[in-house]
Design a protein around this motif. Sequence first.
Motif, PDB file in Angstrom:
ATOM      1  N   MET A 106       5.016  -3.009   6.221  1.00 58.83           N
ATOM      2  CA  MET A 106       4.723  -2.124   5.734  1.00 58.83           C
ATOM      3  C   MET A 106       3.646  -1.074   6.179  1.00 58.83           C
ATOM      4  O   MET A 106       4.072   0.097   5.550  1.00 58.83           O
ATOM      5  N   GLY A 107       2.525  -1.671   6.292  1.00 52.95           N
ATOM      6  CA  GLY A 107       1.470  -0.865   6.629  1.00 52.95           C
ATOM      7  C   GLY A 107       2.080   0.397   7.452  1.00 52.95           C
ATOM      8  O   GLY A 107       1.339   1.696   8.089  1.00 52.95           O
ATOM      9  N   ARG A 129      -1.975 -12.534   3.462  1.00 51.97           N
ATOM     10  CA  ARG A 129      -0.217 -12.272   2.606  1.00 51.97           C
ATOM     11  C   ARG A 129      -0.526 -12.580   1.021  1.00 51.97           C
ATOM     12  O   ARG A 129       0.081 -11.956  -0.093  1.00 51.97           O
ATOM     13  N   ASP A 183       3.644  -7.125  -6.231  1.00 57.75           N
ATOM     14  CA  ASP A 183       2.244  -7.285  -5.656  1.00 57.75           C
ATOM     15  C   ASP A 183       2.061  -7.639  -3.833  1.00 57.75           C
ATOM     16  O   ASP A 183       0.562  -7.648  -3.347  1.00 57.75           O
ATOM     17  N   LEU A 184       2.436  -6.018  -3.121  1.00 52.61           N
ATOM     18  CA  LEU A 184       2.301  -6.031  -2.058  1.00 52.61           C
ATOM     19  C   LEU A 184       1.463  -4.749  -1.736  1.00 52.61           C
ATOM     20  O   LEU A 184       2.077  -3.358  -2.713  1.00 52.61           O
ATOM     21  N   SER A 186       0.893  -2.320   0.422  1.00 54.64           N
ATOM     22  CA  SER A 186       1.408  -1.391   1.160  1.00 54.64           C
ATOM     23  C   SER A 186       2.915  -1.209   0.363  1.00 54.64           C
ATOM     24  O   SER A 186       3.438   0.534   0.473  1.00 54.64           O
ATOM     25  N   GLY A 224      -1.441 -10.079  -0.945  1.00 56.08           N
ATOM     26  CA  GLY A 224      -1.037  -8.880  -1.234  1.00 56.08           C
ATOM     27  C   GLY A 224      -0.525  -7.580  -0.050  1.00 56.08           C
ATOM     28  O   GLY A 224      -0.130  -6.700  -0.058  1.00 56.08           O
ATOM     29  N   PHE A 225      -1.678  -8.431   1.119  1.00 55.60           N
ATOM     30  CA  PHE A 225      -0.930  -7.541   2.807  1.00 55.60           C
ATOM     31  C   PHE A 225       0.045  -8.314   3.310  1.00 55.60           C
ATOM     32  O   PHE A 225       0.969  -9.599   2.980  1.00 55.60           O
ATOM     33  N   GLN A 233      -1.921  -9.472  -8.683  1.00 50.47           N
ATOM     34  CA  GLN A 233      -3.130  -9.105  -8.033  1.00 50.47           C
ATOM     35  C   GLN A 233      -4.700  -8.578  -8.568  1.00 50.47           C
ATOM     36  O   GLN A 233      -4.405  -7.948  -9.341  1.00 50.47           O
ATOM     37  N   ALA A 266       2.828  -7.151   4.440  1.00 50.08           N
ATOM     38  CA  ALA A 266       3.762  -6.903   4.348  1.00 50.08           C
ATOM     39  C   ALA A 266       4.902  -6.468   5.104  1.00 50.08           C
ATOM     40  O   ALA A 266       6.533  -6.600   4.751  1.00 50.08           O
TER      41      ALA A 266
END
Lengths: 114, 166
Positions: B135-136, B127, A32-33, A35, B130-131, A51, B133
């Motif tokens: 990791m971008g 968050r 669900d992340l 990135s 799903g943003f 999501q 994290a």
Amino acid sequence: MTVQEIADILGLRCVAGGKSLEREVSSGYVSDLLSDVMGNARDSGIWVTSQVHQNVVAVALLLDLAAVVIAGGLEMNDDALAKAKAEGVPVLSTKMSAFEAVGRLYELGVRGDV
Amino acid sequence: MYRKNDNGQAMDPAEVTPCGAARPSSEPVLEMSFEVGHYDFAAAGEAASKIKQVLRKLGMAPDVVRRAAVAAYEAEMNLVIHSVGGSILLHVDTEKVTLVSCDEGPGMPDISLAMKEGYSTAPDEIREMGFGAGMGLPNMKRCSDSFSIESEVGRGTTVTASIRIA
């Protein structure tokens, strides 16, 4: 195995992108992340997620995923659904939990590490 | 939109990107700029999608297109989530694809912390989508053959990522 075959066997309901179900599925990913998916999912993969917003479609498009599976009986947001339809991104919906959906995909031979 | 070079001389506007960062100096085969708005989640991903289409049309190898698309998406989401708004410049020359993401703030106090996998300053509601994290930027770096960040609190951030074509 194609998206259509997987959807038929597992009883996944196609809510968008019904014209692009003949694609061969290369692999699977669950997260669900966004990135995490961007960094790790593979071309032509099937992505299981909870999501339900527009950016799911953006990620699927950018990665050229074969399909997105929305697990847990969740409904995709209307704007996301409209975008998926416009872009022809297959979105499959299921009442199965993400865990169950991934397990069933694995049973069908879909692998994460290919 | 006006910037001085290292010698303190005013640079020609053609040498700077829309938000003031230095342009890659090589002769471009193609150059395009994309505006990205703060918290514009509805349009998020459109710049990356356009960049992907353009590179594909140029006949770039699938791996190059994919890495550039991932890097562009992460840059775009960083602008949407963290900046006051900014732009992404796509600069293609005969050797590489370069993405220059720049904004006018707020800037990052600690770049090495921002590069640390799992570290994020994104708020909870972001968050939940799903943003955030953390990791971008690491994803961007992993997709790039050369990668750099310049940032100054109160001024802005410029992230440059290049991918070799051959």
